[in-house]
Design a protein around this motif. Structure first.
Motif, PDB file in Angstrom:
ATOM      1  N   MET A 266      11.170 -10.718  34.820  1.00 61.49           N
ATOM      2  CA  MET A 266      12.580 -10.372  34.710  1.00 61.49           C
ATOM      3  C   MET A 266      12.773  -8.897  34.359  1.00 61.49           C
ATOM      4  SD  MET A 266      14.625 -12.790  35.587  1.00 61.49           S
ATOM      5  CE  MET A 266      16.146 -12.188  34.894  1.00 61.49           C
ATOM      6  N   ARG A 267      11.911  -8.342  33.529  1.00 62.69           N
ATOM      7  CA  ARG A 267      12.046  -6.915  33.189  1.00 62.69           C
ATOM      8  C   ARG A 267      11.896  -6.054  34.440  1.00 62.69           C
ATOM      9  NH1 ARG A 267      10.475  -4.929  27.323  1.00 62.69           N
ATOM     10  NH2 ARG A 267      11.346  -6.652  26.115  1.00 62.69           N
ATOM     11  N   ASP A 268      10.909  -6.357  35.241  1.00 65.02           N
ATOM     12  CA  ASP A 268      10.704  -5.603  36.475  1.00 65.02           C
ATOM     13  C   ASP A 268      11.909  -5.764  37.398  1.00 65.02           C
ATOM     14  OD1 ASP A 268       8.840  -4.057  38.247  1.00 65.02           O
ATOM     15  OD2 ASP A 268       9.104  -5.827  39.512  1.00 65.02           O
ATOM     16  N   PHE A 269      12.424  -6.970  37.478  1.00 62.33           N
ATOM     17  CA  PHE A 269      13.594  -7.264  38.307  1.00 62.33           C
ATOM     18  C   PHE A 269      14.791  -6.434  37.846  1.00 62.33           C
ATOM     19  CE2 PHE A 269      17.392  -9.893  39.147  1.00 62.33           C
ATOM     20  CZ  PHE A 269      17.287 -10.051  40.523  1.00 62.33           C
ATOM     21  N   ILE A 270      15.033  -6.409  36.517  1.00 59.30           N
ATOM     22  CA  ILE A 270      16.156  -5.652  35.946  1.00 59.30           C
ATOM     23  C   ILE A 270      15.986  -4.157  36.209  1.00 59.30           C
ATOM     24  CG2 ILE A 270      17.207  -4.933  33.762  1.00 59.30           C
ATOM     25  CD1 ILE A 270      16.634  -7.876  32.796  1.00 59.30           C
ATOM     26  N   GLU A 271      14.784  -3.659  35.991  1.00 57.74           N
ATOM     27  CA  GLU A 271      14.531  -2.228  36.163  1.00 57.74           C
ATOM     28  C   GLU A 271      14.850  -1.752  37.567  1.00 57.74           C
ATOM     29  OE1 GLU A 271      10.470  -1.927  34.999  1.00 57.74           O
ATOM     30  OE2 GLU A 271      10.948  -1.440  32.905  1.00 57.74           O
ATOM     31  N   LYS A 272      14.586  -2.601  38.557  1.00 55.34           N
ATOM     32  CA  LYS A 272      14.741  -2.179  39.953  1.00 55.34           C
ATOM     33  C   LYS A 272      16.165  -2.296  40.478  1.00 55.34           C
ATOM     34  CE  LYS A 272       9.923  -2.950  41.207  1.00 55.34           C
ATOM     35  NZ  LYS A 272       8.953  -3.739  41.985  1.00 55.34           N
TER      36      LYS A 272
ATOM     37  N   ASP B 243      20.267 -14.670  38.933  1.00 53.98           N
ATOM     38  CA  ASP B 243      21.617 -14.641  39.507  1.00 53.98           C
ATOM     39  C   ASP B 243      22.648 -14.165  38.480  1.00 53.98           C
ATOM     40  OD1 ASP B 243      20.732 -15.479  41.965  1.00 53.98           O
ATOM     41  OD2 ASP B 243      21.312 -17.584  41.687  1.00 53.98           O
ATOM     42  N   GLU B 244      22.493 -14.602  37.235  1.00 57.19           N
ATOM     43  CA  GLU B 244      23.431 -14.166  36.194  1.00 57.19           C
ATOM     44  C   GLU B 244      23.280 -12.677  35.906  1.00 57.19           C
ATOM     45  OE1 GLU B 244      24.108 -18.047  33.343  1.00 57.19           O
ATOM     46  OE2 GLU B 244      22.124 -17.092  33.319  1.00 57.19           O
TER      47      GLU B 244
ATOM     48  N   VAL C 195      22.259 -10.409  38.034  1.00 52.78           N
ATOM     49  CA  VAL C 195      22.838  -9.716  39.184  1.00 52.78           C
ATOM     50  C   VAL C 195      24.362  -9.683  39.079  1.00 52.78           C
ATOM     51  CG1 VAL C 195      23.205  -9.833  41.690  1.00 52.78           C
ATOM     52  CG2 VAL C 195      20.911 -10.120  40.745  1.00 52.78           C
ATOM     53  N   LYS C 196      24.957 -10.789  38.666  1.00 54.53           N
ATOM     54  CA  LYS C 196      26.413 -10.821  38.519  1.00 54.53           C
ATOM     55  C   LYS C 196      26.868  -9.810  37.474  1.00 54.53           C
ATOM     56  CE  LYS C 196      30.610 -12.226  39.220  1.00 54.53           C
ATOM     57  NZ  LYS C 196      31.318 -11.782  40.451  1.00 54.53           N
ATOM     58  N   LEU C 197      26.161  -9.721  36.358  1.00 51.53           N
ATOM     59  CA  LEU C 197      26.521  -8.753  35.319  1.00 51.53           C
ATOM     60  C   LEU C 197      26.404  -7.322  35.844  1.00 51.53           C
ATOM     61  CD1 LEU C 197      24.727 -10.443  32.285  1.00 51.53           C
ATOM     62  CD2 LEU C 197      27.206 -10.145  32.546  1.00 51.53           C
ATOM     63  N   VAL C 198      25.358  -7.068  36.617  1.00 52.97           N
ATOM     64  CA  VAL C 198      25.173  -5.734  37.191  1.00 52.97           C
ATOM     65  C   VAL C 198      26.287  -5.431  38.196  1.00 52.97           C
ATOM     66  CG1 VAL C 198      23.668  -4.302  38.632  1.00 52.97           C
ATOM     67  CG2 VAL C 198      22.693  -5.670  36.773  1.00 52.97           C
ATOM     68  N   GLU C 199      26.593  -6.383  39.060  1.00 53.57           N
ATOM     69  CA  GLU C 199      27.677  -6.184  40.028  1.00 53.57           C
ATOM     70  C   GLU C 199      29.003  -5.924  39.310  1.00 53.57           C
ATOM     71  OE1 GLU C 199      27.668  -9.646  42.468  1.00 53.57           O
ATOM     72  OE2 GLU C 199      26.022  -8.944  43.737  1.00 53.57           O
ATOM     73  N   ASN C 200      29.225  -6.638  38.208  1.00 49.81           N
ATOM     74  CA  ASN C 200      30.469  -6.458  37.457  1.00 49.81           C
ATOM     75  C   ASN C 200      30.616  -5.019  36.954  1.00 49.81           C
ATOM     76  OD1 ASN C 200      31.222  -9.108  37.799  1.00 49.81           O
ATOM     77  ND2 ASN C 200      30.730  -9.751  35.711  1.00 49.81           N
ATOM     78  N   GLY C 201      29.473  -4.368  36.669  1.00 50.34           N
ATOM     79  CA  GLY C 201      29.538  -2.986  36.228  1.00 50.34           C
ATOM     80  C   GLY C 201      30.190  -2.086  37.253  1.00 50.34           C
TER      81      GLY C 201
ATOM     82  N   VAL D  86      23.015  -3.311  45.202  1.00 48.59           N
ATOM     83  CA  VAL D  86      22.536  -4.259  44.188  1.00 48.59           C
ATOM     84  C   VAL D  86      22.023  -5.525  44.867  1.00 48.59           C
ATOM     85  CG1 VAL D  86      23.197  -5.718  42.224  1.00 48.59           C
ATOM     86  CG2 VAL D  86      24.097  -3.384  42.412  1.00 48.59           C
ATOM     87  N   LYS D  87      22.798  -6.064  45.808  1.00 47.29           N
ATOM     88  CA  LYS D  87      22.395  -7.298  46.504  1.00 47.29           C
ATOM     89  C   LYS D  87      21.085  -7.088  47.266  1.00 47.29           C
ATOM     90  CE  LYS D  87      27.110  -9.048  47.147  1.00 47.29           C
ATOM     91  NZ  LYS D  87      26.979 -10.190  46.207  1.00 47.29           N
ATOM     92  N   ALA D  88      20.945  -5.932  47.899  1.00 51.11           N
ATOM     93  CA  ALA D  88      19.716  -5.655  48.635  1.00 51.11           C
ATOM     94  C   ALA D  88      18.516  -5.574  47.698  1.00 51.11           C
ATOM     95  CB  ALA D  88      19.869  -4.366  49.428  1.00 51.11           C
ATOM     96  N   ALA D  89      18.697  -4.895  46.576  1.00 53.41           N
ATOM     97  CA  ALA D  89      17.594  -4.779  45.598  1.00 53.41           C
ATOM     98  C   ALA D  89      17.258  -6.129  45.001  1.00 53.41           C
ATOM     99  CB  ALA D  89      17.978  -3.789  44.497  1.00 53.41           C
ATOM    100  N   ALA D  90      18.261  -6.952  44.755  1.00 49.72           N
ATOM    101  CA  ALA D  90      18.034  -8.293  44.190  1.00 49.72           C
ATOM    102  C   ALA D  90      17.270  -9.170  45.171  1.00 49.72           C
ATOM    103  CB  ALA D  90      19.359  -8.938  43.818  1.00 49.72           C
ATOM    104  N   THR D  91      17.590  -9.053  46.448  1.00 48.82           N
ATOM    105  CA  THR D  91      16.887  -9.836  47.471  1.00 48.82           C
ATOM    106  C   THR D  91      15.415  -9.439  47.535  1.00 48.82           C
ATOM    107  OG1 THR D  91      18.910 -10.070  48.762  1.00 48.82           O
ATOM    108  CG2 THR D  91      16.829 -10.432  49.909  1.00 48.82           C
ATOM    109  N   ILE D  92      15.172  -8.146  47.517  1.00 48.45           N
ATOM    110  CA  ILE D  92      13.780  -7.667  47.533  1.00 48.45           C
ATOM    111  C   ILE D  92      13.046  -8.118  46.284  1.00 48.45           C
ATOM    112  CG2 ILE D  92      12.333  -5.594  47.463  1.00 48.45           C
ATOM    113  CD1 ILE D  92      14.535  -4.228  49.172  1.00 48.45           C
ATOM    114  N   GLY D  93      13.751  -8.003  45.132  1.00 51.76           N
ATOM    115  CA  GLY D  93      13.115  -8.386  43.867  1.00 51.76           C
ATOM    116  C   GLY D  93      12.811  -9.864  43.797  1.00 51.76           C
ATOM    117  N   ALA D  94      13.683 -10.694  44.381  1.00 49.02           N
ATOM    118  CA  ALA D  94      13.479 -12.138  44.342  1.00 49.02           C
ATOM    119  C   ALA D  94      12.307 -12.571  45.214  1.00 49.02           C
ATOM    120  CB  ALA D  94      14.755 -12.847  44.776  1.00 49.02           C
ATOM    121  N   THR D  95      12.007 -11.787  46.254  1.00 47.26           N
ATOM    122  CA  THR D  95      10.940 -12.182  47.168  1.00 47.26           C
ATOM    123  C   THR D  95       9.620 -11.467  46.875  1.00 47.26           C
ATOM    124  OG1 THR D  95      11.656 -10.488  48.752  1.00 47.26           O
ATOM    125  CG2 THR D  95      12.577 -12.689  48.999  1.00 47.26           C
TER     126      THR D  95
END
Length: 337
Positions: A1-7, A300-301, A303-309, A327-336
């Protein structure tokens, strides 16, 4: 999750420039400007960060400003924060500053804002981080002082996106500043006000910022959850709430993860921010890390908080959409990954 958040590319909407003054820079500027420090080392200064509520924090916060005197000091302060933010993949910032905390010490308004502006421009060009400036009024000073500083800001309106209200909330309700905020709105500036966690008359104050001031955003605002009517009004107005988890922990001994999740469940536009990261020893990524660990937030939560920013920012709608797509593109890459 830390890596996911950082990216994830992120926005920060609630960070006080003066609250990014790191101890090492404080000592460096004190030496340069001949300012006596009551501590022998930066480590001793950090050890003195013993605050448990808003007034105890503000005492240390205002004392720390004393080393900021010349235009280059404000440049360095701003540049250092923006460089740190860029390193955390923050791509957009709406940055608070407190001019009254400097003019009361004899530092000219234009000294402050020119130093900040130069750093913003350099950071945009060299670091790729975009930032806007929000001038905050100190609520424990007079409404006339706020109006005087709005007048000082008029030659620099193109450099400002909005005005805010911060500092000690006790006996300083939003309504005290209704006239100056109305004037700011007439000048085309956006409006936000602090409604800090667990302050006296907090629900009345939140009501005032909604009904009497007509803000475009609320800083903190956790206590709105105590009133379904306030929550519905905030949601209906589409207002963002700039919550600062690590900062909250110093006041309520919690990162308010339960409250943040409840805001998400109510579909309120809650955002995550660092507040005064040099003093709370946590920048934006660290706030996300600790929040996720305390509340076990899902990807997902997060990502929603980041999008809200970005949603709660004062960018144009097309700019918000472009950032959210990233953000959505980075989240997709991070999830896979």
């Amino acid at each position: 999750m830390r890596d996911f958040i950082e990216k994830l590319p992120k926005a920060e909407l609630h960070v006080h420039l003066e609250g990014t003054l790191e101890p090492e820079l404080s000592f460096e500027l004190a030496r340069k400007n001949g300012v006596d420090m009551p501590y022998a080392t930066p480590q001793e200064l950090v050890a003195a960060y013993d605050f448990h509520d808003l007034p105890s924090f503000l005492t240390i916060y205002y004392a720390g400003m004393g080393v900021l005197i010349e235009e280059d000091d404000f440049y360095r302060l701003t540049w250092d924060y923006l460089a740190k933010a860029a390193s955390q993949n923050i791509v957009y910032v709406e940055l608070f500053f407190d001019p009254q905390g400097h003019t009361v010490r004899g530092v000219a308004f234009d000294t402050v804002i020119r130093g900040i502006r130069r750093a913003q421009e350099d950071a945009s060009e060299k670091l790729g981080i975009e930032s806007k400036l929000v001038m905050c009024f100190l609520r424990d000073m007079s409404a006339q002082s706020a109006m005087d500083h709005l007048e000082l800001a008029k030659p620099y309106l193109a450099w400002l996106i909005g005005v805010g209200l911060d500092s000690d909330e006790k006996n300083n309700p939003p309504s005290k500043f209704a006239e100056v905020f109305a004037q700011a709105r007439s000048l085309g500036l956006k409006l936000t006000m602090h409604c800090d966690v667990n302050q006296d008359n907090t629900l009345m104050h939140i009501g005032q910022v909604l009904d009497d001031i007509g803000v475009d955003r609320i800083d903190h605002g956790i206590n709105s959850l105590e009133s379904d009517a306030l929550c519905e009004k905030i949601k209906a107005k589409g207002l963002g709430l700039t919550v600062c988890p690590v900062s909250n922990r110093f006041v309520v001994q919690s990162l308010t993860s339960k409250e943040i999740r409840e805001m998400l469940s109510r579909q309120m536009c809650v955002t995550i921010n660092s507040d005064d990261p040099a003093y709370f020893r946590a920048y934006l990524n660290e706030n996300y890390f600790e929040l996720q660990e305390e509340g076990d937030f899902s990807a997902d939560e997060i990502v929603k908080l980041v999008e809200n920013g970005f949603t709660a920012s004062w960018l144009r709608d097309d700019e918000k959409s472009a950032y959210i797509d990233k953000v959505k593109a980075a989240a997709t890459i991070g999830a896979t990954a």
